[in-house]
Every structure is written in C-alpha cells, then in structure tokens.
Design an enzyme around this catalytic site. Structure first.
Site, PDB file in Angstrom:
ATOM      1  N   SER A 193       0.834  -1.208   0.000  1.00 14.48           N
ATOM      2  CA  SER A 193       0.000   0.000   0.000  1.00 14.48           C
ATOM      3  C   SER A 193       0.866   1.255   0.000  1.00 14.48           C
ATOM      4  O   SER A 193       0.546   2.245  -0.666  1.00 14.48           O
ATOM      5  CB  SER A 193      -0.906   0.010   1.227  1.00 14.48           C
ATOM      6  OG  SER A 193      -1.663  -1.178   1.256  1.00 14.48           O
ATOM      7  N   ASP A 204       2.638  -7.887   9.729  1.00 10.77           N
ATOM      8  CA  ASP A 204       3.937  -8.491   9.390  1.00 10.77           C
ATOM      9  C   ASP A 204       5.133  -7.768  10.030  1.00 10.77           C
ATOM     10  O   ASP A 204       6.208  -8.346  10.154  1.00 10.77           O
ATOM     11  CB  ASP A 204       4.123  -8.514   7.864  1.00 10.77           C
ATOM     12  CG  ASP A 204       3.025  -9.286   7.154  1.00 10.77           C
ATOM     13  OD1 ASP A 204       2.397 -10.137   7.812  1.00 10.77           O
ATOM     14  OD2 ASP A 204       2.785  -9.032   5.960  1.00 10.77           O
ATOM     15  N   ARG A 248       2.425 -34.262  23.436  1.00  9.94           N
ATOM     16  CA  ARG A 248       2.598 -34.144  21.992  1.00  9.94           C
ATOM     17  C   ARG A 248       3.509 -32.980  21.617  1.00  9.94           C
ATOM     18  O   ARG A 248       3.745 -32.077  22.415  1.00  9.94           O
ATOM     19  CB  ARG A 248       1.243 -33.851  21.338  1.00  9.94           C
ATOM     20  CG  ARG A 248       0.363 -35.056  21.184  1.00  9.94           C
ATOM     21  CD  ARG A 248      -0.993 -34.629  20.678  1.00  9.94           C
ATOM     22  NE  ARG A 248      -1.825 -35.780  20.413  1.00  9.94           N
ATOM     23  CZ  ARG A 248      -3.148 -35.743  20.299  1.00  9.94           C
ATOM     24  NH1 ARG A 248      -3.789 -34.600  20.442  1.00  9.94           N
ATOM     25  NH2 ARG A 248      -3.824 -36.836  20.036  1.00  9.94           N
TER      26      ARG A 248
HETATM   27  P1  ADP Z   1       0.013  -4.612   1.983  1.00  5.00           P
HETATM   28  O1  ADP Z   1      -0.240  -3.158   1.829  1.00  5.00           O
HETATM   29  O2  ADP Z   1      -0.674  -5.190   3.176  1.00  5.00           O
HETATM   30  O3  ADP Z   1       1.492  -4.957   1.911  1.00  5.00           O
HETATM   31  P2  ADP Z   1      -0.303  -5.596  -0.762  1.00  5.00           P
HETATM   32  O4  ADP Z   1       1.141  -5.903  -0.948  1.00  5.00           O
HETATM   33  O5  ADP Z   1      -1.289  -6.565  -1.287  1.00  5.00           O
HETATM   34  O6  ADP Z   1      -0.700  -5.368   0.768  1.00  5.00           O
HETATM   35  O7  ADP Z   1      -0.580  -4.183  -1.435  1.00  5.00           O
HETATM   36  C1  ADP Z   1      -1.852  -3.572  -1.336  1.00  5.00           C
HETATM   37  C2  ADP Z   1      -2.163  -2.829  -2.589  1.00  5.00           C
HETATM   38  O8  ADP Z   1      -1.226  -1.772  -2.798  1.00  5.00           O
HETATM   39  C3  ADP Z   1      -2.071  -3.635  -3.876  1.00  5.00           C
HETATM   40  O9  ADP Z   1      -3.183  -4.462  -4.074  1.00  5.00           O
HETATM   41  C4  ADP Z   1      -2.027  -2.516  -4.900  1.00  5.00           C
HETATM   42  O10 ADP Z   1      -3.293  -1.942  -5.109  1.00  5.00           O
HETATM   43  C5  ADP Z   1      -1.138  -1.490  -4.184  1.00  5.00           C
HETATM   44  N1  ADP Z   1       0.242  -1.659  -4.678  1.00  5.00           N
HETATM   45  C6  ADP Z   1       1.151  -2.581  -4.318  1.00  5.00           C
HETATM   46  N2  ADP Z   1       2.279  -2.475  -5.056  1.00  5.00           N
HETATM   47  C7  ADP Z   1       2.070  -1.456  -5.919  1.00  5.00           C
HETATM   48  C8  ADP Z   1       2.826  -0.844  -6.960  1.00  5.00           C
HETATM   49  N3  ADP Z   1       4.058  -1.262  -7.265  1.00  5.00           N
HETATM   50  N4  ADP Z   1       2.262   0.179  -7.636  1.00  5.00           N
HETATM   51  C9  ADP Z   1       1.035   0.618  -7.334  1.00  5.00           C
HETATM   52  N5  ADP Z   1       0.266   0.072  -6.373  1.00  5.00           N
HETATM   53  C10 ADP Z   1       0.763  -0.933  -5.680  1.00  5.00           C
HETATM   54  O1  F6P Z   2       0.300  -8.906   5.021  1.00  3.21           O
HETATM   55  C1  F6P Z   2      -0.557  -9.451   5.989  1.00  3.21           C
HETATM   56  C2  F6P Z   2      -0.824 -10.894   5.700  1.00  3.21           C
HETATM   57  O2  F6P Z   2      -1.718 -11.376   6.696  1.00  3.21           O
HETATM   58  C3  F6P Z   2       0.395 -11.791   5.583  1.00  3.21           C
HETATM   59  O3  F6P Z   2       0.923 -12.133   6.836  1.00  3.21           O
HETATM   60  C4  F6P Z   2      -0.165 -12.950   4.808  1.00  3.21           C
HETATM   61  O4  F6P Z   2       0.846 -13.633   4.093  1.00  3.21           O
HETATM   62  C5  F6P Z   2      -1.137 -12.297   3.847  1.00  3.21           C
HETATM   63  O5  F6P Z   2      -1.473 -11.040   4.439  1.00  3.21           O
HETATM   64  C6  F6P Z   2      -2.381 -13.082   3.595  1.00  3.21           C
HETATM   65  O6  F6P Z   2      -3.128 -12.417   2.647  1.00  3.21           O
HETATM   66  P1  F6P Z   2      -4.648 -12.747   2.303  1.00  3.21           P
HETATM   67  O7  F6P Z   2      -5.479 -12.194   3.414  1.00  3.21           O
HETATM   68  O8  F6P Z   2      -4.873 -12.038   1.021  1.00  3.21           O
HETATM   69  O9  F6P Z   2      -4.769 -14.231   2.238  1.00  3.21           O
END
Ligand code: ADP
Ligand code: F6P
Length: 319
Positions: free
Chosen positions: A105, A128, A163
């Site tokens: 995000s 995380d 266990r």
């Molecule tokens: P988190 O924010 O929990 O790490 P994600 O990695 O799934 O979760 O990222 C959330 C959202 O952020 C993605 O679904 C996308 O919409 C946006 N995002 C992630 N990487 C990029 C990127 N390189 N460019 C633009 N948006 C991104």
């Molecule tokens: O980034 C938070 C998290 O809960 C990770 O720990 C896990 O790998 C992932 O999201 C799970 O994603 P989803 O809810 O899309 O299965």
C-alpha cells in the site's frame, strides 16, 4: 489545505480504525474536511468516496478490521488505473491523501507522490512488521497477543497428550511474528525465513527437552519459511512422538486492538495529517524509540526491513 482523504489498503490490521478516527478528528479540529475512500485503491479507481465527520468515527477505535474496508487492487499497479484514481481525487477536490496499510500500500502511495506529485502521507499498518522507518506497525501488538494466547492454549493440550505441536503463523516473507511469539511463549524452536533451517538441530533440541522432563514441545514456523506440514514431515519421524499441526491463519488479523495499537494508531494518524498541513509529503509517519518520525518513502521502501537477529539468539538461549 481544506479537504483530504484517507484510505486503508492491503491486509487489514487491528488498529486501522483507530488511525482513521485520529485522521478524521485531528483534521476536523484544524478545519479540514475528510473523505474516506472505500476498499483502498479499488475504491479510489471506482470513485467510492464518502464524507467522514468527527461524529462518524465515534466508537470505532475498539473495533477490529477497518470500517473503510480494504482490498488488494491489481489495477492500481498499471498506468490506466493510477490515472483513473488521480482523476477521482481531483474531481472531489482532494488536496492530500493518507494511506494506511502495509508495504504494498505504501508503494502505491509512493507512486502517487513520486509519479504524480500528489501530496501523500503513509501510516504503517500490517501485522507483518516488515516496514522500514518504524519499530512497530499498527496491528503487530494485537496480533502477537492473539498468537501468544493461541499457543498458550495449545500448550495445555500438548502437555496433556505429551505431543509436539507445529504452529504456523503469518508474516509473509518476514519471521517477525514467529520469532517474537516463540520467545514470549517459551517455544522450543522457531523456524523463520531469515535463517536456514536445520531440521536435525530442531529435532535434537526437542529430544533434549523431553530428556529434561518437558511434556510438551512447540515449534513456531513462519509461513515464509516452510509450511507446518513440511516441518511436521521432517520432524515426526526424527523425534518419534505424536505431532499435531495448527495453522493459525487469519485469526491473527482480527480482534479489538490492544492499548498499544490504539495509542500508536492515534499518534500516527494525527501526525500524518500534521505532515500534510506542514507541507511534508511523500513520507511515512513511524515510531522510532518512543518518538514519531517521518521517513521519505524512498528510504522506507528501498529494502525489506531486517529482522533483529539478536532476538533469534535470545529465543535459542532461553528455550
Ligand atoms: P500490503 O499493503 O498489506 O502490503 P499488498 O502488498 O497486497 O498489501 O498491497 C496492497 C495494494 O497496494 C495492492 O493491491 C495494490 O493496489 C497497491 N500496490 C502494491 N504495489 C504497488 C505498486 N508497485 N504500484 C502501485 N500500487 C501498488
Ligand atoms: O500482510 C498481511 C498478511 O496477513 C500476511 O501475513 C499474509 O501472508 C497475507 O497477508 C495473507 O493475505 P490474504 O489475506 O490475502 O490471504
């Protein structure tokens, strides 16, 4: 600045609502209107904007999840999606945006800031705890308490049946949740992606524990290192006693936030708005020591946060 927006994105984390509340309430005391964007970048693209007042965010701090909902949105990763999002921000007269979420995000937030020069500030929220520029992300403390509670319960039944339990926890590519929950529950071993696993050494440790009279064995494995099934397959025949598997799954992301997470979210949400007011954009508000510190997105996202491996030593020495 007269009007800003706030969104939650990516995996939800307990405390996101407290952060939304802080953004809305602090902004309104400064005479700034706030819009909530539903479902993260998906709602940004689909034009799901809702006005949020001081009163609208009453009673949400203690709620798990996020009232703005959240999503993973592939469309925002490509130019056409990003442009639609930007057009919607402009259409609603939004002058600044607060993005509450994990590293993905914040990468999206950095894109808005760097490619489109849109005033954007990030707030780290992810169980995380894998984001640079902050010691703790919103949601981590609540998650750790949930995991600790679950492992404590598993210990009861593990002892009764003599266990071994292999407990798989979340964390994506990070071993933080596994490591800390291993330490605070006195688990025999922790398997994390940051350290190559030596199954023989883990088995020896469990056997030694049994010799010392331990009647339960807990191995915490981070999902990014191995699956609990793989670990059990390696260990069961080496240790020769009954093994069970528990995958904690999404229970780790739910629940009412702890006082730590509520306070952290309140401080970070407030600082994010102040950062927009100060004209300091393209940064993330984070916690360093006990101070709120703003770090540029480039620095936050340059590399994955490194785990403090002295904690791994601690886990080994004390178990
Ligand atoms: P988190 O924010 O929990 O790490 P994600 O990695 O799934 O979760 O990222 C959330 C959202 O952020 C993605 O679904 C996308 O919409 C946006 N995002 C992630 N990487 C990029 C990127 N390189 N460019 C633009 N948006 C991104
Ligand atoms: O980034 C938070 C998290 O809960 C990770 O720990 C896990 O790998 C992932 O999201 C799970 O994603 P989803 O809810 O899309 O299965």
């Amino acid at each position: 600045m007269k009007r800003i927006a706030v969104m939650t994105s990516g995996g939800d984390a307990p405390g996101m609502n407290a952060a939304i509340r802080a953004v809305v309430r602090y902004a309104s005391t400064k005479g700034i209107e706030v819009y909530g964007i539903m479902r993260g970048y998906a709602g940004l693209i689909d034009d799901e904007f809702v006005p949020l007042t001081f009163k609208d965010v009453g009673g949400i701090m203690e709620k798990g999840g996020t009232i703005l909902r959240t999503a993973r949105c592939e469309e925002f990763k490509v130019e056409s999606g990003r442009k639609k999002g930007l057009q919607n921000l402009e259409k609603h007269g939004i002058e600044g945006l607060v993005v509450i979420g994990g590293d993905g995000s914040l990468t999206g937030a950095a894109v808005l800031s760097q490619l489109f020069d849109f005033p954007t500030v990030g707030v780290p929220a992810s169980i995380d705890n894998d984001i640079n520029g902050t010691d703790m992300c919103i949601g981590v403390d609540t998650c750790l308490n949930t995991v600790m509670d679950a492992i404590q319960k598993l210990k009861d039944t593990a002892s009764s049946h003599e266990r071994a339990f292999i407990v798989e926890v979340m964390g994506r590519n990070s071993g933080y949740i596994a490591l800390i929950s291993g330490i605070v529950t006195g688990s025999e071993a922790v398997i994390i992606p940051e350290i190559p696993v030596d199954y023989q050494a883990v088995a020896d440790k469990l056997l030694m524990g049994r010799k010392r009279g331990k009647i339960n064995s807990i191995v915490v494995v981070a999902e990014g290192a191995a699956s609990a099934y793989t670990v059990a397959r390696y260990l069961e025949y080496k240790i020769g006693y009954e093994t069970r598997i528990t995958i904690l799954g999404h229970i780790q992301r739910g629940g009412s936030p702890t006082s730590f997470d509520r306070l952290l979210a309140s401080r970070l949400g407030t600082d994010a708005v102040q950062s927009l007011i100060d004209g300091e954009y393209g940064v993330m508000s984070g916690l360093q020591g006990n101070k709120i510190v703003r770090t540029p997105f480039e620095e936050v996202l340059r590399e994955r946060k490194r785990l403090d491996l002295s904690l791994y030593e601690l886990a080994n020495v004390l178990s």
